[in-house]
Write a protein that holds these residues in place. Structure first.
Motif, PDB file in Angstrom:
ATOM      1  N   MET A   1    -121.246 -66.938 -39.175  1.00  9.18           N
ATOM      2  CA  MET A   1    -120.480 -68.160 -39.172  1.00  9.18           C
ATOM      3  C   MET A   1    -119.986 -68.454 -40.581  1.00  9.18           C
ATOM      4  N   ASN A   2    -118.834 -69.077 -40.626  1.00  7.40           N
ATOM      5  CA  ASN A   2    -118.214 -69.376 -41.914  1.00  7.40           C
ATOM      6  C   ASN A   2    -118.306 -70.888 -42.153  1.00  7.40           C
ATOM      7  N   PHE A   3    -119.434 -71.319 -42.724  1.00  6.76           N
ATOM      8  CA  PHE A   3    -119.679 -72.751 -42.898  1.00  6.76           C
ATOM      9  C   PHE A   3    -118.686 -73.395 -43.863  1.00  6.76           C
ATOM     10  N   LYS A   4    -118.263 -72.639 -44.867  1.00  2.20           N
ATOM     11  CA  LYS A   4    -117.281 -73.179 -45.809  1.00  2.20           C
ATOM     12  C   LYS A   4    -115.967 -73.480 -45.073  1.00  2.20           C
ATOM     13  N   LEU A   5    -115.519 -72.549 -44.241  1.00  6.91           N
ATOM     14  CA  LEU A   5    -114.286 -72.753 -43.473  1.00  6.91           C
ATOM     15  C   LEU A   5    -114.454 -73.903 -42.484  1.00  6.91           C
ATOM     16  N   ILE A   6    -115.607 -73.987 -41.835  1.00  6.22           N
ATOM     17  CA  ILE A   6    -115.865 -75.073 -40.882  1.00  6.22           C
ATOM     18  C   ILE A   6    -115.722 -76.423 -41.580  1.00  6.22           C
ATOM     19  N   LEU A   7    -116.340 -76.551 -42.737  1.00  8.94           N
ATOM     20  CA  LEU A   7    -116.252 -77.812 -43.476  1.00  8.94           C
ATOM     21  C   LEU A   7    -114.821 -78.087 -43.940  1.00  8.94           C
ATOM     22  N   GLN A   8    -114.135 -77.061 -44.421  1.00  7.75           N
ATOM     23  CA  GLN A   8    -112.752 -77.253 -44.875  1.00  7.75           C
ATOM     24  C   GLN A   8    -111.844 -77.670 -43.717  1.00  7.75           C
ATOM     25  N   LEU A   9    -111.976 -77.008 -42.578  1.00  8.99           N
ATOM     26  CA  LEU A   9    -111.128 -77.351 -41.434  1.00  8.99           C
ATOM     27  C   LEU A   9    -111.474 -78.727 -40.876  1.00  8.99           C
ATOM     28  N   SER A  10    -112.726 -79.140 -41.035  1.00  2.00           N
ATOM     29  CA  SER A  10    -113.105 -80.466 -40.543  1.00  2.00           C
ATOM     30  C   SER A  10    -112.439 -81.576 -41.354  1.00  2.00           C
ATOM     31  N   LEU A  11    -111.879 -81.247 -42.493  1.00  2.00           N
ATOM     32  CA  LEU A  11    -111.167 -82.260 -43.272  1.00  2.00           C
ATOM     33  C   LEU A  11    -109.922 -82.762 -42.527  1.00  2.00           C
ATOM     34  N   PHE A  12    -109.385 -81.945 -41.616  1.00  2.00           N
ATOM     35  CA  PHE A  12    -108.323 -82.436 -40.730  1.00  2.00           C
ATOM     36  C   PHE A  12    -108.880 -83.575 -39.872  1.00  2.00           C
ATOM     37  N   GLY A  13    -110.106 -83.408 -39.394  1.00  2.00           N
ATOM     38  CA  GLY A  13    -110.760 -84.457 -38.612  1.00  2.00           C
ATOM     39  C   GLY A  13    -111.002 -85.708 -39.441  1.00  2.00           C
ATOM     40  N   PHE A  14    -111.365 -85.523 -40.705  1.00  2.00           N
ATOM     41  CA  PHE A  14    -111.546 -86.663 -41.600  1.00  2.00           C
ATOM     42  C   PHE A  14    -110.230 -87.420 -41.766  1.00  2.00           C
ATOM     43  N   ALA A  15    -109.151 -86.668 -41.991  1.00  2.00           N
ATOM     44  CA  ALA A  15    -107.828 -87.293 -42.139  1.00  2.00           C
ATOM     45  C   ALA A  15    -107.431 -88.023 -40.855  1.00  2.00           C
ATOM     46  N   MET A  16    -107.674 -87.403 -39.713  1.00  2.00           N
ATOM     47  CA  MET A  16    -107.345 -88.039 -38.438  1.00  2.00           C
ATOM     48  C   MET A  16    -108.231 -89.257 -38.189  1.00  2.00           C
ATOM     49  N   PHE A  53    -115.385 -68.467 -31.247  1.00  2.00           N
ATOM     50  CA  PHE A  53    -115.619 -69.644 -30.417  1.00  2.00           C
ATOM     51  C   PHE A  53    -116.573 -70.610 -31.112  1.00  2.00           C
ATOM     52  N   LEU A  54    -117.676 -70.085 -31.621  1.00  2.00           N
ATOM     53  CA  LEU A  54    -118.686 -70.933 -32.252  1.00  2.00           C
ATOM     54  C   LEU A  54    -118.130 -71.641 -33.489  1.00  2.00           C
ATOM     55  N   ASN A  55    -117.339 -70.943 -34.282  1.00  2.00           N
ATOM     56  CA  ASN A  55    -116.724 -71.567 -35.451  1.00  2.00           C
ATOM     57  C   ASN A  55    -115.812 -72.719 -35.027  1.00  2.00           C
ATOM     58  N   GLY A  56    -114.989 -72.505 -34.014  1.00  2.00           N
ATOM     59  CA  GLY A  56    -114.113 -73.566 -33.520  1.00  2.00           C
ATOM     60  C   GLY A  56    -114.901 -74.725 -32.947  1.00  2.00           C
ATOM     61  N   PHE A  57    -115.944 -74.406 -32.205  1.00  2.00           N
ATOM     62  CA  PHE A  57    -116.786 -75.437 -31.614  1.00  2.00           C
ATOM     63  C   PHE A  57    -117.419 -76.311 -32.702  1.00  2.00           C
ATOM     64  N   LEU A 117    -111.220 -76.164 -28.763  1.00  2.00           N
ATOM     65  CA  LEU A 117    -110.906 -75.486 -30.022  1.00  2.00           C
ATOM     66  C   LEU A 117    -111.578 -74.115 -30.075  1.00  2.00           C
ATOM     67  N   GLY A 118    -112.782 -74.007 -29.558  1.00  2.00           N
ATOM     68  CA  GLY A 118    -113.454 -72.709 -29.508  1.00  2.00           C
ATOM     69  C   GLY A 118    -112.659 -71.705 -28.700  1.00  2.00           C
ATOM     70  N   LEU A 119    -112.134 -72.128 -27.554  1.00  2.00           N
ATOM     71  CA  LEU A 119    -111.312 -71.232 -26.730  1.00  2.00           C
ATOM     72  C   LEU A 119    -110.005 -70.889 -27.435  1.00  2.00           C
ATOM     73  N   PHE A 120    -109.389 -71.877 -28.084  1.00  2.00           N
ATOM     74  CA  PHE A 120    -108.172 -71.601 -28.855  1.00  2.00           C
ATOM     75  C   PHE A 120    -108.446 -70.550 -29.923  1.00  2.00           C
ATOM     76  N   ALA A 121    -109.560 -70.691 -30.638  1.00  2.00           N
ATOM     77  CA  ALA A 121    -109.904 -69.750 -31.701  1.00  2.00           C
ATOM     78  C   ALA A 121    -110.174 -68.359 -31.130  1.00  2.00           C
ATOM     79  N   LEU A 122    -110.851 -68.303 -30.010  1.00  2.00           N
ATOM     80  CA  LEU A 122    -111.134 -67.027 -29.366  1.00  2.00           C
ATOM     81  C   LEU A 122    -109.842 -66.342 -28.922  1.00  2.00           C
ATOM     82  N   ILE A 123    -108.958 -67.101 -28.315  1.00  2.00           N
ATOM     83  CA  ILE A 123    -107.666 -66.549 -27.883  1.00  2.00           C
ATOM     84  C   ILE A 123    -106.851 -66.103 -29.095  1.00  2.00           C
ATOM     85  N   ALA A 124    -106.842 -66.911 -30.147  1.00  2.00           N
ATOM     86  CA  ALA A 124    -106.099 -66.547 -31.366  1.00  2.00           C
ATOM     87  C   ALA A 124    -106.647 -65.257 -31.956  1.00  2.00           C
ATOM     88  N   SER A 125    -107.959 -65.068 -31.891  1.00  2.00           N
ATOM     89  CA  SER A 125    -108.558 -63.842 -32.445  1.00  2.00           C
ATOM     90  C   SER A 125    -108.114 -62.626 -31.659  1.00  2.00           C
TER      91      SER A 125
END
Length: 130
Positions: A1-16, A53-57, A117-125
């Motif tokens: 798992m990429n915890f740094k990426l998870i935290l960085q992408l969650s900043l979109f959630g913070f902004a929202m 999937f887990l990263n997106g979740f 989001l997990g399914l989106f990430a899986l499909i994108a992969s």
């Protein structure tokens, strides 16, 4: 798992979280989330080597913490800017505080959006073979 990426992408959630309290009405909020989910799925597919999937979740679960916290902390402003949500909340559980409803519903919405989001990430992969 990429915890740094998870935290960085969650900043979109913070902004929202902040934007939905003060500026974004609920009728156009899904458009913003779709764009964020597509971008996050792409970035997860590009920057992770497995467990898409887990990263997106997990991104959505962290988003849920940001959003639920902001909506509870800024409840007075949120309730003024979102009267329809307040009305629905009072109809669903008349004897329950709207803040408590947010605290209960936030994680449920986080889990559901995490699956999406997990399914989106899986499909994108699959679409973006490395």
């Amino acid at each position: 798992m990429n915890f740094k990426l998870i935290l960085q992408l969650s900043l979109f959630g913070f902004a929202m979280a902040i934007a939905t309290v003060f500026w974004i009405p609920s009728n156009i909020e899904p458009i913003f989330w779709l764009a964020i989910f597509l971008l996050c799925a792409y970035l997860i597919a590009k920057n992770c080597s497995d467990k898409y999937f887990l990263n997106g979740f997990l991104v959505s679960l962290v988003n849920c913490i940001w959003i639920t916290s902001a909506h509870i902390i800024f409840f007075d402003t949120y309730s003024v800017n979102h009267p329809d949500e307040m009305k629905i909340s009072s109809q669903i559980a008349a004897n329950v505080s709207p803040r408590v409803m947010m605290l209960v519903m936030g994680p449920i919405i986080g889990i559901v959006s995490g699956v999406v989001l997990g399914l989106f990430a899986l499909i994108a992969s699959k679409l973006l073979k490395k």
